[in-house]
Design a protein around this motif. Structure first.
Motif, PDB file in Angstrom:
ATOM      1  N   THR A 102       0.829  -1.205   0.000  1.00 23.34           N
ATOM      2  CA  THR A 102       0.000   0.000   0.000  1.00 23.34           C
ATOM      3  C   THR A 102       0.863   1.254   0.000  1.00 23.34           C
ATOM      4  N   ASP A 154      -4.079   0.695   6.351  1.00 22.22           N
ATOM      5  CA  ASP A 154      -4.417   1.576   5.231  1.00 22.22           C
ATOM      6  C   ASP A 154      -4.540   3.023   5.697  1.00 22.22           C
ATOM      7  N   MET A 188      -6.745   6.144  -1.523  1.00 22.81           N
ATOM      8  CA  MET A 188      -7.608   5.750  -0.408  1.00 22.81           C
ATOM      9  C   MET A 188      -8.000   6.975   0.407  1.00 22.81           C
TER      10      MET A 188
END
Length: 460
Positions: free
Chosen positions: A357, A427, A449
């Motif tokens: 990520t 995240d 995100m």
């Protein structure tokens, strides 16, 4: 000099002006800490130590920027994937509790029973006060992990390395270590009087070149590497490392402190991940304070090695033995690690998720393998400290590492990943990093995100 640092932004000229001012000014001495001038005319106060003056300057710089002092933060609950700092719940990326075992009911119950039976101290060194079953049980468990003949536990992880090296090597010997090796190896090498040389990080060709040109000049040669490096999150090519040490007739020591519980299908460390016979490594070194949620260090290897260290290693002969609670905690953690391999699998999955990520968001994660240690490399120390402070305000605690802890221009935030972190926490941390960097740098891209995790409940 005045500047607006309320949003963490500094122009290049403002930053340079601040740094120049701090360097010129140096630390201001408190009036009650006047210099102690001896009969030689020298300033003998502790405040006169150059390194102390440098630390004072760094602290003054942080104060001028309105940044919280990032070191020795007071936590209000036990170490783990979540914590409470200054009364605020945070997602904690500054804990070695890789498998979430700290405070596990089975461990705390076993420790309580051990304390009731054995007390809290063995009261002297083991050579004097004797040994007890909990020492032998823990050492046998560690030897079994590495398929070694024997193991030995010390009261300090740092002292384990220093004492082992001091007992084994001397002025006629050579120590070759990775350039990023832990401080305990460097200190041990300095104290034993052996010649010490480093080779470029994980560069097996460089190691072999040194050995080819110098092996014959020394009686004994010790090569030292780590299973998983705590600053970069990568490790060596163990198969090639073993082959080199065998070709040049050296001892090989591998510090597995950050690899035990993290690497391999069952968490046995780098040898399990690499598929290398652990008996081909002469000395396995590690700590009890990370995956094993205790305190102290260990060495495993041949029976002759352990018997020799028990009678000669300063940290064993001249230091108190491990108390029962520490031994029982580590022994119980080993049983849990081996009984519940799903913890290892969950940790590895979390590490890969965070690494992937962060990389997808354009962050510099260096050479990390993405298991339990992932750096976010920023380069600039001031930028790193500012980001750490702003992340803490967002509910994410990640420790800033600046020179001399890492090489110049490689300052970073270091993220220790736990099996107990959630996807939302991992995240959300990346989102927060990217958003705060955009503010600090005065622009830039935000991550794809946008979800922010709900702060978790803290179990005290």
């Amino acid at each position: 000099m005045s500047m607006d640092v309320s949003n963490g932004r500094l122009s290049g000229s403002a930053k340079s002006a601040l740094l120049d001012t701090m360097r010129r000014a140096g630390p201001a001495k408190d009036t009650e800490q006047a210099a102690f001038v001896g009969h030689t005319g020298r300033d003998m106060s502790f405040e006169s130590i150059p390194a102390y003056q440098n630390l004072r300057s760094q602290r003054a710089m942080a104060d001028a920027l309105g940044l919280r002092f990032p070191f020795y933060q007071p936590h209000d609950v036990r170490a783990g994937a979540r914590s409470v700092i200054d009364g605020n719940r945070v997602v904690n990326f500054a804990s070695y509790d890789y498998l979430g075992l700290n405070g596990h009911p089975e461990i705390t119950s076993a420790v309580a029973d051990a304390t009731a039976e054995w007390g809290t101290s063995v009261s002297a060194s083991r050579i004097t006060a004797g040994e007890r079953d909990f020492h032998r049980d823990l050492e046998q468990s560690l030897a079994d992990i590495y398929e070694s003949e024997a193991a030995l536990v010390f009261v300090s992880g740092h002292a384990t390395a220093v004492s082992t090296i001091a007992a084994l090597l001397g002025p006629k010997d050579l120590i070759l270590h990775d350039a990023l090796i832990h401080n305990c190896i460097v200190v041990g090498a300095q104290l034993c009087g052996a010649t010490r040389r480093s080779f470029a990080h994980n560069d097996m060709a460089a190691l072999e070149d040194i050995l080819a040109g110098s092996r014959e000049r020394f009686e004994r040669v010790l090569v030292v590497s780590e299973g998983l490096y705590s600053m970069d999150g990568d490790g060596p090519d163990l198969a090639r490392l073993v082959a080199i040490k065998e070709q040049y007739d050296c001892w090989l020591m591998v510090d597995d402190a950050h690899a035990l519980g993290i690497l391999g299908k069952t968490g046995r460390g780098i040898f399990e991940m690499a598929g290398v016979d652990p008996k081909r490594v002469d000395i396995w070194l590690g700590t009890l304070s990370k995956t094993l949620v205790s305190c102290g260090g260990y060495v495993t290897g041949s029976r002759a090695l352990v018997d020799y260290l028990k009678l000669t290693a300063p940290g064993m002969v001249y230091s108190v033995g491990l108390p029962a609670p520490a031994c029982i905690a580590a022994s119980t953690a080993i049983r849990l690690m081996l009984r519940e391999p799903e913890r290892v699998a969950r940790l590895q999955a979390n590490g890969r998720r965070f690494l992937d990520t962060a990389r997808a968001a354009g962050l510099d994660v260096g050479t990390s393998w993405g298991y339990a240690v992932v750096p976010i490399i920023l380069g600039d120390s001031l930028r790193t400290l500012t980001l750490a402070d702003r992340l803490l305000g967002r509910g994410y605690n990640a420790f800033p590492i600046i020179p001399p802890g890492v090489p110049e221009r490689s300052a970073r935030l270091r993220f220790f990943i736990s099996s107990e972190h959630t996807d939302a926490e991992l995240d959300g941390a990346v989102v927060a990093i990217c958003e705060e960097l955009a503010v600090i740098d005065g622009g830039g891209n935000t991550p794809r995100m946008t979800a922010r995790p709900k702060m978790p409940e803290i179990v005290s």
